[in-house]
Design an enzyme around this catalytic site. Structure first.
Site, PDB file in Angstrom:
ATOM      1  N   HIS A  11       0.906  -1.334   0.080  1.00 19.55           N
ATOM      2  CA  HIS A  11      -0.149   0.075   0.108  1.00 19.55           C
ATOM      3  C   HIS A  11       0.795   1.285  -0.121  1.00 19.55           C
ATOM      4  O   HIS A  11       2.207   1.261   0.597  1.00 19.55           O
ATOM      5  CB  HIS A  11      -0.821   0.170   1.313  1.00 19.55           C
ATOM      6  N   GLU A  85      -1.718  -7.641   7.263  1.00 17.14           N
ATOM      7  CA  GLU A  85      -0.489  -7.611   7.764  1.00 17.14           C
ATOM      8  C   GLU A  85      -0.255  -8.523   8.856  1.00 17.14           C
ATOM      9  O   GLU A  85      -1.270  -9.148   9.579  1.00 17.14           O
ATOM     10  CB  GLU A  85      -0.008  -6.136   8.268  1.00 17.14           C
TER      11      GLU A  85
END
Length: 210
Positions: A11, A85
């Protein structure tokens, strides 16, 4: 096995990255102004690629990064379970030096082969792989065209290492960094790995899960 390529993309930048905060639980922080600019630059970079699907984790920063690319390709952003994550547990939200050092100790153990090492109250590399790799199998099964997964720095690095058979030297993935893998028999092949800046502001030596 499909010959389609897999793009693993981190990202864009968030304020948590700038602060060095550990941000692993969705939805997490959104992109900052620089992060939005990075997302639009990514879309311009990959506009001509034969991408047939764009997936993102449930983190808002991943979805915001994926959106301009999907729009440029006339696709939607599909949310995918399992590619968020690595969970940092008791360290979540902290940006102090002891927390970052505690993260770094465990993170470095991953790269010596200790995949069972665990973040305090959090997740191990083995557990990350156990959820991430089936997600890859799901989206690549029968794929006709390249597939994008917009995910997170530590998660991408750990998953890519597993797909490559833990034989390739992996490195830090910068914001909107692109890793391209191609299925090639029992192990995947590394086609491209974006280089990292020499002294990224938002990471320690190993990288921050944010």
């Amino acid at each position: 096995m499909t010959s389609s390529r897999l793009y693993l993309i981190r990202h864009g930048r968030t304020d948590a990255n700038v602060r060095g905060a550990l941000d692993s639980v969705p939805p997490g922080e959104p992109l900052d102004e620089t992060g939005h600019a990075q997302a639009h630059a990514l879309a311009a970079r990959l506009r001509g690629a034969p991408i047939r699907a764009v997936y993102a984790s449930h983190a808002i920063r991943a979805q915001q990064t994926a959106a301009p690319l999907a729009a440029a390709l006339d696709l939607g952003v599909l949310l995918l379970d399992g590619i968020h994550e690595v969970f940092v547990g008791d360290l979540e939200g902290r940006e102090d030096r002891p927390a970052r050092e505690a993260f770094e100790v465990v993170y470095q153990r991953f790269w010596t082969g200790d995949l069972g090492a665990r973040m305090p109250g959090g997740e191990s590399a083995a557990e990350l792989r156990a959820r991430f790799l089936p997600a890859v199998d799901k989206v690549m099964d029968g794929a006709e065209g390249d597939v994008v997964l917009v995910s997170h720095g530590a998660a991408i690095r750990l998953a890519a290492a597993a797909l490559l058979g833990d034989t390739a030297l992996t490195s830090y993935v910068p914001n909107t960094g692109v890793v391209v893998l191609r299925p090639g028999g029992p192990r995947w092949e590394l086609e491209h790995w974006d280089p990292a800046p020499r002294r990224p502001r938002d990471v320690t030596a190993g990288g921050t899960p944010a």
